[in-house]
Structures are given as structure tokens and as C-alpha cells.
Design an enzyme around this catalytic site. Structure first.
Site, PDB file in Angstrom:
ATOM      1  CD  GLU A   1       6.152   2.020  -5.552  1.00 48.41           C
ATOM      2  OE1 GLU A   1       5.330   2.437  -4.720  1.00 48.41           O
ATOM      3  OE2 GLU A   1       6.077   0.886  -6.061  1.00 48.41           O
TER       4      GLU A   1
ATOM      5  CB  SER B   1      -1.979   9.081  -0.582  1.00 46.80           C
ATOM      6  OG  SER B   1      -2.186   7.704  -0.407  1.00 46.80           O
TER       7      SER B   1
ATOM      8  CB  CYS C   1       8.245   0.515   1.745  1.00 50.25           C
ATOM      9  SG  CYS C   1       7.326  -1.008   1.996  1.00 50.25           S
TER      10      CYS C   1
ATOM     11  CG  HIS D   1       2.655  10.688  -1.086  1.00 55.48           C
ATOM     12  ND1 HIS D   1       2.655   9.931  -2.227  1.00 55.48           N
ATOM     13  CD2 HIS D   1       3.694  11.560  -1.216  1.00 55.48           C
ATOM     14  CE1 HIS D   1       3.649  10.321  -3.009  1.00 55.48           C
ATOM     15  NE2 HIS D   1       4.296  11.300  -2.415  1.00 55.48           N
TER      16      HIS D   1
HETATM   17  S1  SF4 Z   1       1.722   0.748   0.525  1.00 52.92           S
HETATM   18 FE1  SF4 Z   1       3.831   1.321  -0.029  1.00 52.92          FE
HETATM   19  S2  SF4 Z   1       4.813   1.713   1.938  1.00 52.92           S
HETATM   20 FE2  SF4 Z   1       2.967   0.518   2.373  1.00 52.92          FE
HETATM   21  S3  SF4 Z   1       3.623  -1.654   2.411  1.00 52.92           S
HETATM   22 FE3  SF4 Z   1       2.900  -1.160   0.341  1.00 52.92          FE
HETATM   23  S4  SF4 Z   1       4.784  -0.579  -0.748  1.00 52.92           S
HETATM   24 FE4  SF4 Z   1       5.218  -0.437   1.427  1.00 52.92          FE
END
Ligand code: SF4
Length: 293
Positions: free
Chosen positions: A135, A229, A105, A41
Site C-alpha cells: 500500500e 497482513s 479499496c 493478504h
Molecule cells: S483495511 Fe484496507 S481494504 Fe479494508 S477498508 Fe481498510 S483500507 Fe480498505
């Protein structure tokens, strides 16, 4: 003005990894990479990646059909965004027939795994998060029709009567104190609740570093990151809650030197998807502002 930068400001390991996966596939622009919605994002970073032929297709939530024009000049590959996708979306993307790489992730993958496992065992699943966030949309796909999303502790009373066991998880970027309240309320209303701490380490670190900025004397807080974000928006909210004037900006162009010159010390932090070049530029511009007082 003096600038104190939060240690954790900028890319988390999950974002770093997703960008690396896309870059590996793009091979410096030799191949074309399609990401289903934004890989991360941050529109400035997505723009920078487009010069390596890493292109965002589809929509913000990764829900619409995507139209991938066949390219005769080079091979193409589909890369899954850091926020992850639902199993249905995965199936859809795979049937497009292009090579497929997963940039989800691993911390989001762990949440998906917990949801899947518990839904299969017959648990109801409650997800604390934003129902519109990609998500959460992706995670709901693992709950096998047994999922519910709450975005606030007050939403617990609106849940239907859920018989049997309940597994509670959180979107990775939520506030710990709010999650505790949700868990408390859920346990008060339902008997068998299992709570998983799924707020990721990167989020917790960014939030505690922000408190540290205030303790170190920051009079004003600048939070850098994409307007979409979730973790950046949370940082801005947390900074405001600390009683500090807060500016959520995307780039140095959004800074107002006239307003900022009223302060001597600025604390700077950035969301997990904000690239280093933007953070550095913002710090440089801030350091050049002459304080009025
Ligand atoms: S902010 Fe999102 S992308 Fe970053 S470590 Fe945490 S879960 Fe993973």
C-alpha cells in the site's frame, strides 16, 4: 472453553469488494483472472480463489515484471489488488494489453487522491507506514518525488529539511495513538503541517472491538489472519499490549489445545482479509477445548 468473537472479525468492505471484483471477472472460472501480487493478504483465501481460476502473478510488493502466458482456452483479465498500486505500475499493467479491472479499496484511493493533490500543489508529503508494504509503495508513486515514509515518531528527526508546506497521511491500517504522536512530532519540527486522518474505519473498528474483548473478560486472545497482513499483525500487537497472552494464527491447525486449556475465556478476532470459513472453524475448535482449571 468459552469463546467471545469480536463483532468486526473478518472481511472489511474493501476486501469484500476486491474479491467481488475478481469473482465477477472470473465468472466462475470461465475467464482467467490475474492479480498483480496477492489480491488480499490471506493465502488460504487466495488458494480458495484459485479454484475459480483467479491467479496471483508477480511478487508480494507488485514491483517485478510479470510473465503472463497467453491462454488459448479462455479470455484473461488483470485485476488490481485491494492495497492499490502506483500510477507507474498501473501504466505497466495496462500496456500488457489485457482487460483491466481495479480492485483497489476506495479508502486507499482516497489517500492516493490526497497525496496526488497536495504534491501537485507543491506540498511535501509524509506517509506514516511500513515502507515495504505494497500500500505504501503504491502511495509513494503519487507523491511525485516529494514523498517520505516514516514508520515511527522517532523517524521525524531523520527527515531532511523540508521547506514549505507538508501534508501528513497514514497507511490505512496504522494505530491511531501512534499516528497522533507522529503528527505531534512533525508539527514540532516543521511549521506548516496539514494532517489527514486516513486510518480507515474498518481498522479503527477492529482495534476498538479488540479492547472490548478484553473488557468482556477474555483471558487469552486469538488473532486469525495472514502473517503478511498489516492489520492482523497490528491486532496481535494491540492484544499483547493489553497484557493478554496472544496467539496470531493463520488457521485452526496453528492452535495449541494444551496451552489454551489453561484459560477459560478466549477472545477471537481476525484481520480484515480473513475469510469467514476460517474464523468459524477456529471458534469451533476452541469451543471444544476442555479447560484444565
Ligand atoms: S483495511 Fe484496507 S481494504 Fe479494508 S477498508 Fe481498510 S483500507 Fe480498505
Amino acid at each position: 472453553m468459552k469463546v467471545i468473537r469480536a463483532k468486526s472479525a473478518g472481511f472489511c468492505w474493501g476486501v469484500e469488494r476486491a474479491v467481488q471484483v475478481a469473482r465477477e471477472e472470473a465468472q466462475g472460472g470461465q475467464k482467467r483472472v490475474y492479480t498483480d501480487g496477492p489480491l488480499i493478504h490471506n493465502s488460504q483465501m487466495m488458494k480458495a480463489l484459485s479454484s475459480e481460476d483467479i491467479r496471483e502473478v508477480g511478487d508480494y510488493n507488485s514491483q517485478s515484471q510479470i510473465d503472463i502466458a497467453p491462454s488459448n482456452e479462455k479470455d484473461s483479465v488483470v485485476v488490481v489488488r485491494a492495497h492499490g498500486i502506483s500510477p507507474e505500475r498501473r501504466k505497466y499493467l495496462k500496456q500488457l494489453g489485457l482487460p483491466f479491472r481495479d480492485g483497489t479499496c476506495p479508502d486507499v484511493g482516497i489517500i492516493a487522491g490526497k497525496i496526488k493533490l497536495h504534491a501537485e500543489k507543491g506540498f511535501h508529503v509524509v506517509i506514516f507506514g511500513d515502507p515495504e508494504h505494497p500500500e505504501v509503495i503504491g502511495l509513494m508513486g503519487y507523491a511525485n518525488e516529494k514523498g517520505h515514509v516514516v514508520s515511527h515518531a522517532d523517524d521525524i528527526e531523520s527527515l531532511p529539511a523540508l521547506n514549505g508546506k507538508i501534508a501528513l497521511v497514514s497507511q490505512s491500517t496504522m494505530f491511531t495513538h501512534e499516528y497522533k504522536e507522529v503528527a505531534q512530532q512533525l508539527k514540532e519540527r516543521f511549521e506548516e503541517v496539514v494532517v489527514f486522518d486516513t486510518i480507515c474505519g474498518a481498522t479503527k473498528e477492529r482495534q476498538s472491538d479488540l479492547i472490548l474483548l478484553v473488557e468482556q473478560g477474555a483471558e487469552v486472545i486469538v488473532v486469525i489472519g495472514g502473517k503478511h497482513s498489516a492489520n492482523t499483525r497490528k491486532l496481535a500487537k494491540l492484544a499483547t499490549a493489553q497484557g493478554r497472552p496472544t496467539f496470531h494464527i493463520e488457521t485452526s491447525k496453528d492452535l495449541d489445545p494444551n496451552v489454551l486449556s489453561n484459560y477459560q475465556i478466549a477472545g477471537v478476532t481476525a484481520g480484515a482479509s480473513t475469510p469467514e470459513f476460517i474464523i468459524r472453524e477456529v471458534c469451533e475448535v476452541l469451543e471444544q477445548i476442555e479447560t484444565k482449571i
